[in-house]
Write a protein that holds these residues in place. Structure first.
Motif, short mmCIF file in Angstrom:
data_model
loop_
_atom_site.label_atom_id
_atom_site.label_comp_id
_atom_site.label_asym_id
_atom_site.label_seq_id
_atom_site.Cartn_x
_atom_site.Cartn_y
_atom_site.Cartn_z
N VAL A 75 52.66 50.08 30.85
CA VAL A 75 52.68 50.70 32.17
C VAL A 75 52.56 49.69 33.30
CG1 VAL A 75 51.47 52.32 33.71
CG2 VAL A 75 51.75 52.87 31.27
N ILE A 76 51.72 48.68 33.11
CA ILE A 76 51.43 47.74 34.20
C ILE A 76 51.99 46.37 33.86
CG2 ILE A 76 49.60 46.58 35.48
CD1 ILE A 76 47.92 49.04 35.16
N GLU A 77 52.82 45.85 34.77
CA GLU A 77 53.39 44.52 34.60
C GLU A 77 53.02 43.69 35.82
OE1 GLU A 77 57.59 42.43 33.29
OE2 GLU A 77 57.64 44.28 34.46
N THR A 78 51.91 42.99 35.73
CA THR A 78 51.44 42.11 36.79
C THR A 78 50.93 40.83 36.15
OG1 THR A 78 49.24 43.12 36.69
CG2 THR A 78 50.78 44.04 38.30
N PRO A 79 50.67 39.78 36.92
CA PRO A 79 50.16 38.53 36.33
C PRO A 79 48.92 38.75 35.47
CG PRO A 79 50.83 38.14 38.58
CD PRO A 79 50.98 39.62 38.35
N ILE A 80 48.03 39.63 35.91
CA ILE A 80 46.86 40.00 35.10
C ILE A 80 46.81 41.52 35.06
CG2 ILE A 80 44.36 39.90 34.84
CD1 ILE A 80 44.34 37.27 36.21
N GLY A 81 47.40 42.12 34.04
CA GLY A 81 47.38 43.56 33.93
C GLY A 81 46.11 44.07 33.30
N ILE A 82 45.67 43.37 32.26
CA ILE A 82 44.48 43.79 31.51
C ILE A 82 43.35 42.79 31.72
CG2 ILE A 82 43.53 44.19 29.21
CD1 ILE A 82 46.27 45.15 28.34
N VAL A 83 42.18 43.32 32.05
CA VAL A 83 40.97 42.50 32.16
C VAL A 83 40.09 42.87 30.97
CG1 VAL A 83 39.03 41.84 33.62
CG2 VAL A 83 41.18 42.56 34.67
N PRO A 84 40.17 42.12 29.87
CA PRO A 84 39.53 42.55 28.63
C PRO A 84 38.01 42.49 28.63
CG PRO A 84 40.48 40.38 28.35
CD PRO A 84 40.92 40.87 29.71
N GLU A 85 37.42 41.62 29.44
CA GLU A 85 35.97 41.46 29.41
C GLU A 85 35.31 42.12 30.62
OE1 GLU A 85 34.35 40.49 26.78
OE2 GLU A 85 36.31 40.29 25.85
N CYS A 86 35.87 43.23 31.03
CA CYS A 86 35.34 43.93 32.20
C CYS A 86 34.17 44.81 31.76
CB CYS A 86 36.44 44.79 32.82
SG CYS A 86 35.94 45.63 34.32
N GLN A 87 32.96 44.36 32.06
CA GLN A 87 31.76 45.11 31.72
C GLN A 87 30.90 45.29 32.96
OE1 GLN A 87 30.39 42.50 28.38
NE2 GLN A 87 30.04 44.43 27.32
N THR A 88 30.04 46.26 32.93
CA THR A 88 29.12 46.47 34.03
C THR A 88 27.81 47.04 33.50
OG1 THR A 88 28.72 47.69 36.09
CG2 THR A 88 30.12 48.76 34.46
N MET A 89 26.73 46.69 34.16
CA MET A 89 25.43 47.26 33.82
C MET A 89 25.25 48.66 34.42
SD MET A 89 23.34 45.69 31.77
CE MET A 89 23.22 44.13 30.91
N GLY A 90 26.27 49.13 35.12
CA GLY A 90 26.26 50.52 35.54
C GLY A 90 26.35 51.44 34.33
N GLY A 91 25.93 52.69 34.50
CA GLY A 91 25.91 53.62 33.39
C GLY A 91 26.81 54.82 33.63
N GLU A 92 27.09 55.57 32.57
CA GLU A 92 28.00 56.71 32.61
C GLU A 92 27.67 57.66 31.47
OE1 GLU A 92 30.62 58.67 32.73
OE2 GLU A 92 31.63 58.21 34.62
N ASP A 93 27.66 58.97 31.75
CA ASP A 93 27.35 59.88 30.65
C ASP A 93 28.56 60.22 29.80
OD1 ASP A 93 28.60 61.70 32.34
OD2 ASP A 93 27.05 63.23 32.18
N MET A 94 29.69 59.55 30.03
CA MET A 94 30.79 59.57 29.06
C MET A 94 30.28 59.08 27.71
SD MET A 94 34.10 59.98 28.50
CE MET A 94 35.44 59.39 27.44
N SER A 95 29.19 58.32 27.75
CA SER A 95 28.60 57.77 26.52
C SER A 95 28.24 58.87 25.52
CB SER A 95 27.36 56.95 26.85
OG SER A 95 26.43 57.71 27.61
#
Length: 442
Positions: A360-380
């Motif tokens: 779907v996405i064609e850019t110089p950096i389409g995927i950021v594989p190590e994108c993490q955050t200490m924020g939380g989400e109840d999707m968990s």
């Protein structure tokens, strides 16, 4: 690294199919209507009515009033399945889910696979400062985290799938969830049976993310977001005159030592390879220059990725408080809440999403594989029940002044991301039912 991100103005939407690109004006309109009528957790009545009216207009069977304001829509594909997977037959405990099975939807003993898509609907208690035509009309409440966009993307996905049922062979359950920001709507929806009848095999969801620019997606296997735990502590000392400290038990001194000592829990108890945070965000004591405070109160939060830490911080924090209080002759009152577990993505479903993003996405950096955050989400909570993947869809565009952080009173995002979100969801549906994700994980 930020300098290597693509210029949002150069993002190419040619890989978004024409039928979805043509939905973009509607997606923007829906998102802005929702943005004008924000509602807090478990109060999303207007939002739920809007969602239900659209689903009804499109002939999509759905159940309402789940976990108070939640909605589940069910869409069944018409393409013959290429293979079968067994599903369990546990009945749904929620009456509306037991009584109304959508036309064409397989029962719980159906061989067809089921993929769930989750979107949250609630807003935040923030006064909006944006000066836009679609500004919040509810005083003190604002969609400052992008949930209006999540709901619009889920609606667009539902509309497209309903119109193109011939392109997939299984069943899609779209979960419109209340109260992600608090106190948490995922667990009540699970308890109401949204993952049953028919049983869900996997689940996906996205979060519009202003920490990434438009044209990027953060997707990874394993831990994406942290567990969220909170604590309150009141130090009970003995007040007195500031010039006669020996007659007192100084709650401020005790509290200061507690705050300092809590920082050693991560530094000296957690493997440096792991990530964890103990933060004291509030500390209050005293009313005058020359009075030693009787009590001092503090509030804090704990974050970590590794599920093995569940229960550890609660015990270690109280041990630290108790030891310091004992050494000073003080007492304490301690409360602790384990709100959300960490968001842990399944390897196979994360690879499915990653493969779709590459298409779907064609850019110089389409995927950021190590994108993490200490924020939380109840999707968990959903990911604890079934394998799945939660991912970040880049939505910031500094050139349009659309880069304020989440929960900021001027938060807004580049709405170009809406059609991209629908395209990613739709392709995940098609690929999931073609069993490509199983090959990807092998």
């Amino acid at each position: 690294m930020v300098s290597t991100f693509p210029n949002p103005a150069s993002v190419d939407l040619s890989r978004v199919r024409l039928a979805i690109r043509s939905l973009q004006p509607q997606l923007v309109e829906w998102r802005r209507q929702l943005h004008q009528k924000p509602e807090l957790g478990f109060q999303e009545k207007l939002t739920a009515e809007f969602v239900s009216s659209k689903l009804q207009e499109w002939g999509i069977e759905h159940q309402t009033d789940i976990a108070q304001t939640g909605i589940v829509a069910t869409i069944t594909g018409e393409k013959p399945p290429t293979s079968h997977s067994a599903l369990s037959t546990q009945p749904s405990p929620h009456p509306s889910l037991r009584e109304a099975t959508p036309t064409g939807t397989p029962r719980a003993n159906s061989p067809q696979k089921v993929l769930a898509i989750r979107a949250d609907m609630d807003a935040l208690p923030i006064q909006e400062l944006n000066e836009v035509p679609y500004c919040s009309q509810h005083d003190g409440v604002m969609h400052a985290c992008g949930h209006d966009g999540h709901t619009a993307i889920a609606l667009g996905t539902a509309y497209y799938l309903q119109q193109h049922r011939q392109d997939f062979s299984g069943t899609v359950k779209i979960i419109f969830q209340p109260a992600e920001e608090g106190p948490g709507g995922a667990k009540p929806m699970i308890e109401a049976g949204v993952l049953k009848n028919p049983n869900v095999d996997a689940i996906i969801g996205l979060h519009l993310w202003n920490n990434l620019p438009l044209g990027t997606v953060g997707v990874r296997s394993g831990a994406l977001m942290a567990a969220v735990e909170l604590f309150d502590c009141t130090i009970l000392g003995k007040g007195g005159h500031g010039a006669i400290p020996h007659q007192t038990v100084d709650s401020v001194v005790v509290a200061a030592q507690v705050v300092t000592a809590l920082q050693t829990i991560v530094a000296r108890n957690v493997n440096p390879i792991d990530s964890a945070v103990v933060t004291v965000g509030s500390l209050h004591a005293g009313t005058a220059h020359n009075v030693i405070a009787d009590t001092a109160t503090m509030k804090g939060t704990v974050r970590y990725f590794n599920p093995a830490f569940q229960g550890f911080f609660k015990q270690r924090i109280e041990q630290t408080i108790a030891g310091i209080c004992q050494s000073h002759g003080a007492k304490y009152d301690f409360k602790y809440w384990e709100l959300y577990p960490p968001v842990i993505n399944d390897v196979a479903i994360a690879q499915l999403v990653r493969s779709v993003v590459e298409e779907v996405i064609e850019t110089p950096i389409g995927i950021v594989p190590e994108c993490q955050t200490m924020g939380g989400e109840d999707m968990s909570f959903f990911l604890q029940e079934v394998p799945g993947c939660y991912f970040f869809l880049g939505s910031a565009n500094p050139e349009k002044d659309l880069a304020y952080p989440h929960h900021h009173p001027r938060f807004d995002f580049d709405e170009t991301a809406l059609a991209m979100g629908v395209e990613i969801f739709v392709r995940c549906v098609e690929k999931f039912f073609n069993h490509d994700y199983q090959k990807l994980s092998s």
